[in-house]
Design a protein around this motif. Structure first.
Motif, mmCIF file in Angstrom:
data_model
loop_
_atom_site.group_PDB
_atom_site.id
_atom_site.type_symbol
_atom_site.label_atom_id
_atom_site.label_comp_id
_atom_site.label_asym_id
_atom_site.label_seq_id
_atom_site.Cartn_x
_atom_site.Cartn_y
_atom_site.Cartn_z
ATOM 1 N N THR A 147 0.840 -1.198 0.000
ATOM 2 C CA THR A 147 0.000 0.000 0.000
ATOM 3 C C THR A 147 0.873 1.245 0.000
ATOM 4 O O THR A 147 2.096 1.164 0.077
ATOM 5 N N ASN A 148 0.216 2.410 -0.056
ATOM 6 C CA ASN A 148 0.882 3.708 -0.168
ATOM 7 C C ASN A 148 1.706 3.785 -1.449
ATOM 8 O O ASN A 148 2.871 4.190 -1.459
ATOM 9 N N LEU A 149 1.068 3.402 -2.572
ATOM 10 C CA LEU A 149 1.752 3.374 -3.861
ATOM 11 C C LEU A 149 1.940 4.790 -4.415
ATOM 12 O O LEU A 149 1.097 5.661 -4.213
ATOM 13 N N PRO A 150 3.027 5.006 -5.147
ATOM 14 C CA PRO A 150 3.209 6.294 -5.828
ATOM 15 C C PRO A 150 2.298 6.362 -7.051
ATOM 16 O O PRO A 150 1.622 5.385 -7.395
ATOM 17 N N ASN A 151 2.302 7.487 -7.727
ATOM 18 C CA ASN A 151 1.433 7.699 -8.880
ATOM 19 C C ASN A 151 2.060 7.114 -10.147
ATOM 20 O O ASN A 151 2.361 7.822 -11.114
ATOM 21 N N ILE A 152 2.276 5.792 -10.114
ATOM 22 C CA ILE A 152 2.756 5.054 -11.276
ATOM 23 C C ILE A 152 1.933 3.779 -11.379
ATOM 24 O O ILE A 152 1.140 3.480 -10.488
ATOM 25 N N THR A 153 2.087 3.017 -12.445
ATOM 26 C CA THR A 153 1.276 1.814 -12.615
ATOM 27 C C THR A 153 1.723 0.724 -11.642
ATOM 28 O O THR A 153 2.869 0.720 -11.177
ATOM 29 N N VAL A 154 0.808 -0.227 -11.364
ATOM 30 C CA VAL A 154 1.160 -1.327 -10.465
ATOM 31 C C VAL A 154 2.258 -2.189 -11.076
ATOM 32 O O VAL A 154 3.086 -2.772 -10.366
ATOM 33 N N GLY A 155 2.291 -2.272 -12.399
ATOM 34 C CA GLY A 155 3.361 -3.018 -13.059
ATOM 35 C C GLY A 155 4.718 -2.394 -12.805
ATOM 36 O O GLY A 155 5.717 -3.091 -12.608
ATOM 37 N N GLU A 156 4.750 -1.062 -12.794
ATOM 38 C CA GLU A 156 6.005 -0.358 -12.515
ATOM 39 C C GLU A 156 6.420 -0.543 -11.063
ATOM 40 O O GLU A 156 7.615 -0.661 -10.762
ATOM 41 N N VAL A 157 5.441 -0.592 -10.143
ATOM 42 C CA VAL A 157 5.765 -0.859 -8.739
ATOM 43 C C VAL A 157 6.348 -2.261 -8.598
ATOM 44 O O VAL A 157 7.353 -2.477 -7.907
ATOM 45 N N ALA A 158 5.716 -3.238 -9.262
ATOM 46 C CA ALA A 158 6.208 -4.611 -9.197
ATOM 47 C C ALA A 158 7.626 -4.716 -9.748
ATOM 48 O O ALA A 158 8.476 -5.415 -9.184
ATOM 49 N N GLU A 159 7.897 -4.000 -10.838
ATOM 50 C CA GLU A 159 9.246 -4.032 -11.417
ATOM 51 C C GLU A 159 10.240 -3.344 -10.477
ATOM 52 O O GLU A 159 11.392 -3.786 -10.354
ATOM 53 N N PHE A 160 9.804 -2.297 -9.790
ATOM 54 C CA PHE A 160 10.662 -1.640 -8.802
ATOM 55 C C PHE A 160 11.051 -2.638 -7.706
ATOM 56 O O PHE A 160 12.216 -2.726 -7.311
#
Length: 201
Positions: A15-28
């Motif tokens: 949670t508390n995701l930045p304003n990017i796609t969930v795919g980009e969060v997963a890749e991060f």
């Protein structure tokens, strides 16, 4: 979704995701795992990505191939700064609720039982980025020698057990003494084995 179809503890809620796609969060997250030698660049540690919402805000659930890997990710990567947002990571239990995060002091201060092995938390060391052609004998011999030479413990001073599965890119070392486990992490994290750096957490 959690009623017997999924091994307990394989899912991580973010949670508390930045304003990017969930795919980009997963890749991060995957890149951070690579950076900390918890997986290899060619590996995809996720079996499923599920976007969702938490208190009206975007959230992400990552399903890992193994509950031990999910636990290690939460322990090491919870609180990371991703594009200005501090990620909040928790293990999802079999009823769909999230458990408390692990702290880096848990190895010394908390002796609660592990999710699925019955091993006391603090006695187990996750070892990632292991080459898939590594044998159990090679793995054991390397760590017995490394503990003797780098941690400066004689083999008679520690009892090493392992949770080893062939061709898996990560394994677990299990010790009777949590102090030995802490010393192994402190001295052997990022040690080189079979020409690659290992991640010990």
């Amino acid at each position: 979704m959690h009623s017997g179809q999924l091994e307990r503890g394989k899912e991580v809620s973010i949670t508390n995701l930045p304003n990017i796609t969930v795919g980009e969060v997963a890749e991060f997250v995957r890149q951070e795992m690579i950076r900390q030698y918890m997986c290899a660049e060619i590996d995809n540690p996720f079996s499923k990505l599920t976007p969702g919402y938490n208190n009206g805000k975007a959230a992400l659930t990552l399903q890992f191939h193994d509950s031990g890997l999910a636990k290690a990710v939460v322990q090491e990567l919870d609180g990371l700064n991703c594009c200005g947002s501090i990620l909040n990571m928790k293990i999802v239990n079999d009823k769909g609720f999230t458990s408390k995060t692990f702290s880096n002091t848990s190895r010394k201060n908390k002796m609660a039982k592990n999710f699925n092995t019955g091993v006391e938390k603090g006695n187990e060391v996750f070892v990632g980025n292991v080459k898939r052609d590594c044998t159990e004998g090679e793995f054991r011999q390397f760590f017995e020698d490394a503990i003797h030479q780098l941690v400066l413990l004689h083999p008679s001073d520690f009892h090493l057990k392992m949770n080893f599965k062939p061709r898996r890119p990560f394994h677990f070392l299990i010790f009777d003494d949590p102090h030995v486990a802490s010393e192994v992490v402190r001295h052997l994290n990022h040690v080189k084995f079979k020409a690659v750096l290992l991640g010990c957490v």
